[in-house]
Design an enzyme around this catalytic site. Structure first.
Site, PDB file in Angstrom:
ATOM      1  N   GLY A 107      38.290  41.082  37.707  1.00 37.46           N
ATOM      2  CA  GLY A 107      37.041  40.414  38.057  1.00 37.46           C
ATOM      3  C   GLY A 107      36.449  41.049  39.307  1.00 37.46           C
ATOM      4  O   GLY A 107      37.172  41.556  40.159  1.00 37.46           O
ATOM      5  N   HIS A 160      33.432  33.747  45.255  1.00 38.14           N
ATOM      6  CA  HIS A 160      32.906  34.895  46.012  1.00 38.14           C
ATOM      7  C   HIS A 160      31.393  34.787  46.196  1.00 38.14           C
ATOM      8  O   HIS A 160      30.872  34.998  47.296  1.00 38.14           O
ATOM      9  CB  HIS A 160      33.221  36.210  45.298  1.00 38.14           C
ATOM     10  CG  HIS A 160      34.538  36.809  45.672  1.00 38.14           C
ATOM     11  ND1 HIS A 160      34.857  37.190  46.958  1.00 38.14           N
ATOM     12  CD2 HIS A 160      35.628  37.113  44.915  1.00 38.14           C
ATOM     13  CE1 HIS A 160      36.087  37.694  46.981  1.00 38.14           C
ATOM     14  NE2 HIS A 160      36.571  37.666  45.755  1.00 38.14           N
ATOM     15  N   GLN A 170      31.091  41.748  46.524  1.00 35.48           N
ATOM     16  CA  GLN A 170      32.256  42.593  46.791  1.00 35.48           C
ATOM     17  C   GLN A 170      31.906  44.079  46.764  1.00 35.48           C
ATOM     18  O   GLN A 170      32.715  44.904  47.190  1.00 35.48           O
ATOM     19  CB  GLN A 170      33.366  42.318  45.781  1.00 35.48           C
ATOM     20  CG  GLN A 170      34.054  40.975  45.980  1.00 35.48           C
ATOM     21  CD  GLN A 170      35.193  40.799  45.007  1.00 35.48           C
ATOM     22  OE1 GLN A 170      34.978  40.376  43.867  1.00 35.48           O
ATOM     23  NE2 GLN A 170      36.397  41.145  45.439  1.00 35.48           N
ATOM     24  N   CYS A 226      43.167  39.524  45.471  1.00 31.50           N
ATOM     25  CA  CYS A 226      41.737  39.807  45.611  1.00 31.50           C
ATOM     26  C   CYS A 226      41.538  41.254  46.041  1.00 31.50           C
ATOM     27  O   CYS A 226      42.207  41.734  46.957  1.00 31.50           O
ATOM     28  CB  CYS A 226      41.107  38.865  46.637  1.00 31.50           C
ATOM     29  SG  CYS A 226      39.340  39.108  46.869  1.00 31.50           S
ATOM     30  N   LEU A 227      40.600  41.940  45.390  1.00 39.55           N
ATOM     31  CA  LEU A 227      40.330  43.334  45.729  1.00 39.55           C
ATOM     32  C   LEU A 227      39.744  43.484  47.125  1.00 39.55           C
ATOM     33  O   LEU A 227      39.844  44.553  47.723  1.00 39.55           O
ATOM     34  CB  LEU A 227      39.370  43.941  44.701  1.00 39.55           C
ATOM     35  CG  LEU A 227      39.908  44.052  43.270  1.00 39.55           C
ATOM     36  CD1 LEU A 227      38.839  44.583  42.330  1.00 39.55           C
ATOM     37  CD2 LEU A 227      41.151  44.916  43.205  1.00 39.55           C
ATOM     38  N   HIS A 281      37.299  32.105  40.503  1.00 44.60           N
ATOM     39  CA  HIS A 281      37.554  32.972  41.661  1.00 44.60           C
ATOM     40  C   HIS A 281      36.302  33.775  42.030  1.00 44.60           C
ATOM     41  O   HIS A 281      35.914  33.844  43.203  1.00 44.60           O
ATOM     42  CB  HIS A 281      38.717  33.912  41.326  1.00 44.60           C
ATOM     43  CG  HIS A 281      39.096  34.870  42.410  1.00 44.60           C
ATOM     44  ND1 HIS A 281      40.327  34.849  43.024  1.00 44.60           N
ATOM     45  CD2 HIS A 281      38.412  35.890  42.984  1.00 44.60           C
ATOM     46  CE1 HIS A 281      40.375  35.816  43.940  1.00 44.60           C
ATOM     47  NE2 HIS A 281      39.220  36.464  43.927  1.00 44.60           N
ATOM     48  N   GLU A 282      35.653  34.351  41.016  1.00 47.03           N
ATOM     49  CA  GLU A 282      34.480  35.195  41.280  1.00 47.03           C
ATOM     50  C   GLU A 282      33.260  34.365  41.693  1.00 47.03           C
ATOM     51  O   GLU A 282      32.464  34.797  42.535  1.00 47.03           O
ATOM     52  CB  GLU A 282      34.159  36.060  40.061  1.00 47.03           C
ATOM     53  CG  GLU A 282      35.273  36.995  39.627  1.00 47.03           C
ATOM     54  CD  GLU A 282      35.822  37.858  40.750  1.00 47.03           C
ATOM     55  OE1 GLU A 282      35.077  38.171  41.697  1.00 47.03           O
ATOM     56  OE2 GLU A 282      37.013  38.207  40.693  1.00 47.03           O
TER      57      GLU A 282
END
Length: 211
Positions: free
Chosen positions: A80, A182, A85, A136-137, A178-179
């Protein structure tokens, strides 16, 4: 994110079998298939705390950016990625949770299911919850156990500009939540105590100063 006993939401090894259509966009590293790898924003960049603004129209530049985000996500590897991000404060994201049964599948057999969500809005949350260990990236090396509903309904605009509604469960529901966090300026560390959160923030600020 997913529980430690299953695939990590941000640790998928396989590459995409298909991609979203194309169009034009920002500073990127070109790949063989004409898509680009975008730089991923890391903590403590303030853009990660900035709520994203709605997308006003679906155009070629947006479509290209969606494709580049998918390529970036697969390359990372992850499942994701939200627009902020990659430094864009607009409400869109890409996900590919594949199949919950894909753990251990190789590149040839794993099923791909890339989904692009523009202006996503979670309109319904199930009553059953589950704890996943999420990564998380934008926070490499950080893993947090987060309890979320296992089922959701999300409304969004698709790549053709059409309104859609998606019922998601399992890993896909977790990744979308999760996204969307963000896009609202929320990170997985916000589910920790203030002490633990502060320690992680200090560590990333130190790393940023040393970079």
């Amino acid at each position: 994110a997913k529980s430690s006993a299953a695939s990590d939401v941000y640790k998928r090894q396989a590459r995409p079998q298909r991609r979203c259509d194309r169009a034009g966009a920002p500073k990127r590293r070109r790949t063989r298939n004409s898509m680009s790898i975008l730089p991923i924003v890391k903590l403590p960049d303030p853009i990660l705390r900035q709520p994203a603004e709605p997308v006003e129209r679906v155009d070629d530049a947006l479509l290209q950016t969606l494709d580049d985000m998918l390529e970036t996500m697969y390359e990372a590897p992850g499942v994701g990625l939200a627009a902020n991000q990659v430094g864009i404060t607009r409400r869109f994201l890409v996900v590919d949770a594949g199949n919950d049964s894909d753990e251990g599948a190789d590149e040839e057999t794993a099923q791909r299911n890339p989904i692009c969500l523009i202006n996503p809005e979670i309109v319904s949350l199930g009553t059953v919850t589950r704890v996943y260990e999420e990564g998380c990236l934008s926070l490499p090396g950080v893993r947090v156990e987060v309890e979320r509903p296992t089922e959701i309904t999300v409304r969004y605009i698709d790549r053709d500009g059409h309104p859609r509604e998606l019922d998601a469960d399992g890993l896909l529901a977790t990744v979308i939540q999760h996204e969307v966090d963000h896009l609202d300026g929320k990170l997985i560390i916000d589910y920790l105590s203030s002490l633990k959160r502060s320690m992680i923030v200090r560590r990333f600020k130190k790393l940023a100063r040393q970079a």
